[in-house]
Write a protein that holds these residues in place. Structure first.
Motif, PDB file in Angstrom:
ATOM      1  N   LEU A  74       0.833  -1.213   0.000  1.00 24.43           N
ATOM      2  CA  LEU A  74       0.000   0.000   0.000  1.00 24.43           C
ATOM      3  C   LEU A  74       0.865   1.260   0.000  1.00 24.43           C
ATOM      4  O   LEU A  74       0.542   2.249  -0.685  1.00 24.43           O
ATOM      5  CB  LEU A  74      -0.928   0.003   1.209  1.00 24.43           C
ATOM      6  N   LEU A  75       1.953   1.230   0.772  1.00 22.94           N
ATOM      7  CA  LEU A  75       2.874   2.369   0.807  1.00 22.94           C
ATOM      8  C   LEU A  75       3.483   2.606  -0.574  1.00 22.94           C
ATOM      9  O   LEU A  75       3.593   3.753  -1.026  1.00 22.94           O
ATOM     10  CB  LEU A  75       3.977   2.122   1.841  1.00 22.94           C
ATOM     11  N   THR A  76       3.849   1.531  -1.252  1.00 25.17           N
ATOM     12  CA  THR A  76       4.431   1.658  -2.588  1.00 25.17           C
ATOM     13  C   THR A  76       3.429   2.280  -3.558  1.00 25.17           C
ATOM     14  O   THR A  76       3.776   3.184  -4.323  1.00 25.17           O
ATOM     15  CB  THR A  76       4.887   0.281  -3.107  1.00 25.17           C
ATOM     16  N   ILE A  77       2.183   1.828  -3.498  1.00 24.79           N
ATOM     17  CA  ILE A  77       1.143   2.384  -4.371  1.00 24.79           C
ATOM     18  C   ILE A  77       0.937   3.874  -4.072  1.00 24.79           C
ATOM     19  O   ILE A  77       0.844   4.698  -4.989  1.00 24.79           O
ATOM     20  CB  ILE A  77      -0.167   1.593  -4.220  1.00 24.79           C
ATOM     21  N   GLY A  78       0.894   4.223  -2.801  1.00 23.05           N
ATOM     22  CA  GLY A  78       0.747   5.632  -2.435  1.00 23.05           C
ATOM     23  C   GLY A  78       1.922   6.479  -2.882  1.00 23.05           C
ATOM     24  O   GLY A  78       1.746   7.601  -3.380  1.00 23.05           O
TER      25      GLY A  78
END
Length: 124
Positions: A74-78
């Motif tokens: 999720l952090l990577t997508i954000g």
């Protein structure tokens, strides 16, 4: 579903690099930036859905590590979205670019280490 997840995040990384490089700091976006960004968002959604499915499928063993991997995903997508948004606003985005790469590498290493990962599957 695992193969779909791997295919989608590989496509996400390729599209992210392509979209990032198709926006010049001096000249602005190329004619390919917007279609690349839209295609990237489709693959981000596909990665999120398939990753959620794999996450809930593998909740039996190593649930904490799968949770950490999910959060890094999720952090990577954000970070991908924030990097491209800063690039579009012509603000410095190089630090976000490096954080995105670091986050993607951590996510990849966790995914390769976990029991459903492709490297672990080679030794079973």
């Amino acid at each position: 579903m695992l193969h779909l997840h791997i295919l989608s995040w590989v496509a996400v990384l390729i599209l992210f690099f392509a979209a990032y490089e198709n926006f010049s700091d001096r000249l602005g976006p190329s004619k390919y930036f917007k279609p690349l960004h839209m295609l990237l968002r489709i693959f981000l959604l596909l990665t999120l859905i398939s990753g959620g499915y794999v996450f809930f499928q593998a909740m039996g063993a190593n649930a904490a590590l799968y949770g950490i991997k999910f959060l890094f995903g999720l952090l990577t997508i954000g970070l991908i979205e924030m990097t491209l948004a800063r690039k579009k606003k012509k603000k410095p985005s190089r630090n976000f670019f490096y954080l995105t790469i670091l986050s993607a590498l951590i996510t990849f290493v966790l995914g390769a280490y976990l029991p459903l990962g492709p490297i672990t599957a080679l030794f079973h």
